[in-house]
Motif scaffolding. Sequence first.
Motif, PDB file in Angstrom:
ATOM      1  N   GLU A   1      -3.338  -1.273  -9.841  1.00  0.00           N
ATOM      2  CA  GLU A   1      -2.957  -0.045 -10.495  1.00  0.00           C
ATOM      3  C   GLU A   1      -1.553  -0.239 -11.266  1.00  0.00           C
ATOM      4  N   ALA A   2      -0.358  -0.886 -10.471  1.00  0.00           N
ATOM      5  CA  ALA A   2       0.776  -1.047 -10.944  1.00  0.00           C
ATOM      6  C   ALA A   2       0.838  -2.117 -12.275  1.00  0.00           C
TER       7      ALA A   2
ATOM      8  N   SER B   1       5.739   0.609  -4.112  1.00  0.00           N
ATOM      9  CA  SER B   1       6.245  -0.519  -3.901  1.00  0.00           C
ATOM     10  C   SER B   1       5.710  -1.471  -4.837  1.00  0.00           C
ATOM     11  N   ALA B   2       4.299  -1.534  -5.084  1.00  0.00           N
ATOM     12  CA  ALA B   2       4.045  -2.389  -6.073  1.00  0.00           C
ATOM     13  C   ALA B   2       4.518  -2.126  -7.314  1.00  0.00           C
TER      14      ALA B   2
ATOM     15  N   ARG C   1      -5.331  -2.636  -4.414  1.00  0.00           N
ATOM     16  CA  ARG C   1      -5.609  -1.750  -5.548  1.00  0.00           C
ATOM     17  C   ARG C   1      -4.467  -1.282  -5.974  1.00  0.00           C
ATOM     18  N   SER C   2      -3.287  -0.940  -5.375  1.00  0.00           N
ATOM     19  CA  SER C   2      -1.992  -0.582  -5.522  1.00  0.00           C
ATOM     20  C   SER C   2      -1.470  -1.594  -6.497  1.00  0.00           C
TER      21      SER C   2
ATOM     22  N   ASP D   1      -6.325  -1.428   0.019  1.00  0.00           N
ATOM     23  CA  ASP D   1      -5.321  -0.446  -0.831  1.00  0.00           C
ATOM     24  C   ASP D   1      -4.217  -1.159  -1.179  1.00  0.00           C
ATOM     25  N   GLY D   2      -3.506  -2.284  -0.369  1.00  0.00           N
ATOM     26  CA  GLY D   2      -2.514  -2.876  -1.290  1.00  0.00           C
ATOM     27  C   GLY D   2      -2.862  -3.851  -2.520  1.00  0.00           C
TER      28      GLY D   2
ATOM     29  N   PRO E   1       3.297   3.976  -1.508  1.00  0.00           N
ATOM     30  CA  PRO E   1       3.298   4.304  -3.009  1.00  0.00           C
ATOM     31  C   PRO E   1       4.646   3.545  -3.706  1.00  0.00           C
TER      32      PRO E   1
ATOM     33  N   SER F   1       0.533  -1.257  -0.086  1.00  0.00           N
ATOM     34  CA  SER F   1      -0.108  -0.163   0.043  1.00  0.00           C
ATOM     35  C   SER F   1       0.939   1.347   0.101  1.00  0.00           C
TER      36      SER F   1
ATOM     37  N   SER G   1      -6.029  -1.325   4.627  1.00  0.00           N
ATOM     38  CA  SER G   1      -4.663  -0.852   4.240  1.00  0.00           C
ATOM     39  C   SER G   1      -4.054  -1.924   3.601  1.00  0.00           C
TER      40      SER G   1
END
Lengths: 321, 321
Positions: free
Chosen positions: A107-108, A64-65, A103-104, A100-101, A62, A60, A96
Amino acid sequence: MRILVTGAAGMIGRKLTARLLKERAIAGRAITSIDLHDVVPFDAPDAGDIAIATHASDLSVPGSAASLIEGRPDIVFHLAGIVSGQAEAEFDLGYSVNLDGTRSLFEAVRSAGHAPRVVYTSSIAVYGGPFPDVIPDDFHTSPLSSYGAQKVMGEALLQDYTRRGFMDGVGLRLPGITVRPGKPNKAASGFFSNIIREPLSGLPAVLPVPRSVVCTHASPRAAVGFLIHAAAIDGAAVGPHRNLALPGAAVTVGEQIEALARVAGNDVVKLIREEHDDTIWAMVQNWPTRFEARRARALDFKAEESFDEIIRAYIEDDLNQ
Amino acid sequence: MRILVTGAAGMIGRKLTARLLKERAIAGRAITSIDLHDVVPFDAPDAGDIAIATHASDLSVPGSAASLIEGRPDIVFHLAGIVSGQAEAEFDLGYSVNLDGTRSLFEAVRSAGHAPRVVYTSSIAVYGGPFPDVIPDDFHTSPLSSYGAQKVMGEALLQDYTRRGFMDGVGLRLPGITVRPGKPNKAASGFFSNIIREPLSGLPAVLPVPRSVVCTHASPRAAVGFLIHAAAIDGAAVGPHRNLALPGAAVTVGEQIEALARVAGNDVVKLIREEHDDTIWAMVQNWPTRFEARRARALDFKAEESFDEIIRAYIEDDLNQ
């Protein structure tokens, strides 16, 4: 073929890695590299000529993914997550990591633009009762836990990112994974494994619920089989609905114990002590029982058909190792 | 009683505000203040002795939701959102407004700690086909649009935040809202309203799909009725599953046109020209048709029972105003 596994230090992650290193290919394509990720540092197993690397980071956070996806993996196994009990106890941490993890990471994958296969471990916690006797594939996912809510949200993202062409996702609603190796833990569902694993090691175990409780089980071996099958499957055959309920052995706790007696004898069964726990019983009554899993069966996802097989898988894969 | 309305500048938001100012109470409790929020600046209507204020901000921007909740509203109507077509065209904007904005608002409510009633406008876009003839309340929400995915995620948050005691949420899956006042728009679903509204004003309208297409409709008046009923309802009666499919008039386009002839005469109907549109037809075939809405009916949510009533509501509320 390049593979990324998140949550690789967990029980399923380690077994998946071992299986990938043994098979050295998915659907006939040789594995050239495996990136293993978890939130805690861990050691990579020996991989021979497969390039293997470990990564420890919080998905989560920014960037890192994105750094995990830099190598443009062909297959992403997204297993990372906070488990049910912890997501309930630590609300913010659960959202989180699990929302969020995820989704990140998605997204990546979208930013990378190569639309890899993403295999996502969802859970039968997406379902909330009351339930019909057998839960059909089109039963609503209306969860009654924070973990279930987070998994529903991950499933919705997976399906939408797939429909938009950002990735080729398959979500798997894993049934109860039994027999879990290791020590007894405090998860409310722990007893399903405890009453088998502990007696098989000559140790006592507590059964906190009536023997009539039904749950659908698959072994860790079958769970790894689901993941690898999902990695290899034809996306077109899955169709637009990307999240699948899976088959398993739906048995009562009484039938679990009968299977234990058949496999290991009556003396082993005597190590199980019944001691009712109202808290666990209250939770268990809201858990889903049997699944139709028609789509997953048609797509050739295979699980054990009896609890005897599940016990034998544990003896072969864990007890005797 | 303090009220907050997000998305207050939209069609439903304006009609809801007008109704609140007319009734001046919800469930017998006098309304003392109304905060109206939208992403664009807009004028507050005259409110007499009710304190009324407008706010323009982006809910997904940190701090903006918290400032709206500062006044600790007793009831939050969360209508704000990017519509279906725009959420499909502008992927990031859709997730930012429909997911992040909703989550920010719910987080602000959680921080405030007073657990207000939150009425959330979800949509029948949470459903993805194929569909049974009549969609039961426990049918899966497996959306085939980004908008639908975002609404599924908002529903999951609403249910979880309610279960955790952070708020007392009710999610409403609004059916097709017909007849929409105003100009024809390019929404794929616009024709359901266009073929009624335009002829009633003596203007031509295009019907782009076969007359056999079925949709469940409720008037804007009924939609406002749903919102106010949801604001007043006993949360315990709703139970743990907080998102409701709603009743409406399920009719074919042919039946819509027959109703128009009954209400306004055959000459008005002659203004409808059939002109098939493959793109719209392809989308319409994936839209849900009829709903059982058993729970919402049992909870006394009321909609029009015939399309004739829907047309009359439009004539009274919009055409003659």
